[in-house]
Design a protein around this motif. Structure first.
Motif, PDB file in Angstrom:
ATOM      1  N   THR A  19       0.843  -1.185   0.000  1.00  0.00           N
ATOM      2  CA  THR A  19       0.000   0.000   0.000  1.00  0.00           C
ATOM      3  C   THR A  19       0.882   1.240   0.000  1.00  0.00           C
ATOM      4  O   THR A  19       1.738   1.394   0.870  1.00  0.00           O
ATOM      5  CB  THR A  19      -0.922   0.032   1.236  1.00  0.00           C
ATOM      6  N   ASN A  50       8.148  10.037  -2.342  1.00  0.00           N
ATOM      7  CA  ASN A  50       6.716  10.335  -2.393  1.00  0.00           C
ATOM      8  C   ASN A  50       6.156  10.002  -3.778  1.00  0.00           C
ATOM      9  O   ASN A  50       6.617  10.582  -4.762  1.00  0.00           O
ATOM     10  CB  ASN A  50       6.501  11.819  -2.086  1.00  0.00           C
ATOM     11  N   HIS A 105       8.187   7.354   9.650  1.00  0.00           N
ATOM     12  CA  HIS A 105       6.995   7.692   8.864  1.00  0.00           C
ATOM     13  C   HIS A 105       6.324   8.974   9.355  1.00  0.00           C
ATOM     14  O   HIS A 105       6.062   9.887   8.578  1.00  0.00           O
ATOM     15  CB  HIS A 105       5.986   6.531   8.895  1.00  0.00           C
ATOM     16  N   ASP A 106       6.001   9.005  10.653  1.00  0.00           N
ATOM     17  CA  ASP A 106       5.258  10.151  11.195  1.00  0.00           C
ATOM     18  C   ASP A 106       6.248  11.154  11.765  1.00  0.00           C
ATOM     19  O   ASP A 106       6.511  11.188  12.978  1.00  0.00           O
ATOM     20  CB  ASP A 106       4.269   9.673  12.258  1.00  0.00           C
ATOM     21  N   ASP A 154       3.355   2.537   2.997  1.00  0.00           N
ATOM     22  CA  ASP A 154       2.892   2.998   4.298  1.00  0.00           C
ATOM     23  C   ASP A 154       3.557   2.181   5.404  1.00  0.00           C
ATOM     24  O   ASP A 154       4.310   1.235   5.145  1.00  0.00           O
ATOM     25  CB  ASP A 154       1.358   2.955   4.396  1.00  0.00           C
ATOM     26  N   GLU A 160       1.337   5.367   0.241  1.00  0.00           N
ATOM     27  CA  GLU A 160       0.726   6.574   0.778  1.00  0.00           C
ATOM     28  C   GLU A 160       1.451   7.785   0.196  1.00  0.00           C
ATOM     29  O   GLU A 160       2.622   7.711  -0.167  1.00  0.00           O
ATOM     30  CB  GLU A 160       0.814   6.600   2.306  1.00  0.00           C
TER      31      GLU A 160
END
Length: 296
Positions: free
Chosen positions: A2, A47, A172-173, A51, A4
């Motif tokens: 997946t 980008n 990631h975050d 994910d 993102e």
């Protein structure tokens, strides 16, 4: 898998991105990923990207040395030999920042060599490592429970030193992590971050085959100005910037391997010297940099 897409720049908040380059994952999948740049602050990021639930398979390689104790192959043996030197350099650095020592947190501690060396030097250590196998090695090496995420460390009081050795580019975050770092730092404590620098001589020499782009595992691609802006946004000021001199040689070895199918040892050694010399003469753009920051 997946994918993102990041829609807001973590550094300046802009939503205006454009494609900058594309690189192949030479370690695991052979897939190609796009690196975009923010058109406002020029921050670079992979980008779209896998994910958090999908990224794990891109680390599943015996050649991912920071999560492995393998000494198979000349490249692995060189890495482990140099690590003995760099471990001592890292411990010397944190000792110089906090001579009285105290509480140390290493985020992304891998198989635990740095936290173990710091523990031996008299630090009260804590570690965080999401990879199951590496975390088990770190727990065994230190005799301490190593957290699997920063959420497990949420109740911890502020640390005297927090280190991220080639970790921030994997997170990631980023906004949540940066806020957490600020909340767990205090006046007088130090935040130590090491990341690759895409403005280095060797990155320009190898272009898309520069190993430190390392897509998709490297989600962000830092230069001194954008990292300092990111740190400032979350209340940190960079007081010192140091080179990681050995990284140029290791990155060159990997880059020639990705380019030719095998490492060109003489070329890599010579280009490592050239890269470090260029950085020494022209503004300090070494292949990898250590940033030492404190709360403003």
């Amino acid at each position: 898998m997946t994918l993102e897409r990041v829609t807001t720049c973590p550094v300046c908040g802009s939503t205006n991105f454009s494609d900058w380059t594309a690189c192949q994952d030479n370690l695991v999948s052979g897939e190609t990923f796009t690196i975009q740049q923010c058109n406002e602050c020029k921050f670079k990021l992979t980008n779209p990207r896998p994910d958090a639930a999908s990224i794990g398979r891109y680390y599943e390689s015996d050649q991912y040395i920071s999560h492995s104790d393998t000494k198979e192959g000349l490249l692995s043996r060189l890495y482990h030999s140099v690590r003995k030197i760099t471990l001592q350099q890292k411990v010397d650095l944190i000792n110089s920042l906090q001579p009285n020592k105290g509480r140390l947190l290493d985020i992304g501690c891998g198989s635990g060599y740095f936290v173990a060396a710091s523990q031996k030097a008299g630090w009260e250590i804590a570690g965080m490592e999401p990879d199951t196998n590496a975390r088990a090695q770190a727990t065994q090496r230190t005799g301490k429970k190593i957290a699997s995420s920063i959420d497990e460390l949420a109740a911890e009081k502020p640390f005297d030193v927090i280190t991220l050795w080639h970790v921030l580019e994997h997170v990631h975050d980023l906004p949540t992590t940066m806020s957490w770092l600020r909340d767990h730092s205090k006046k007088g404590s130090n935040l130590v971050i090491a990341v690759p620098n895409y403005l280095s001589w060797d990155s320009k020499q190898y272009n898309q085959q520069w190993a430190a782009y390392d897509v998709p595992r490297h989600l962000y691609h830092f230069a001194p100005d954008t990292l300092k802006k990111l740190l400032s946004k979350y209340g940190f000021q960079v007081n010192e910037q140091r080179p990681m001199l050995f990284d140029a040689f290791y990155v060159n070895l990997l880059s020639t391997k990705y380019r030719d199918g095998k490492s060109a040892y003489f070329e890599s050694f010579w280009n490592g010297i050239r890269s470090n010399w260029d950085a020494y003469q022209n503004g300090g753009n070494y292949s990898s940099l250590i940033y030492v920051a404190q709360v403003k």
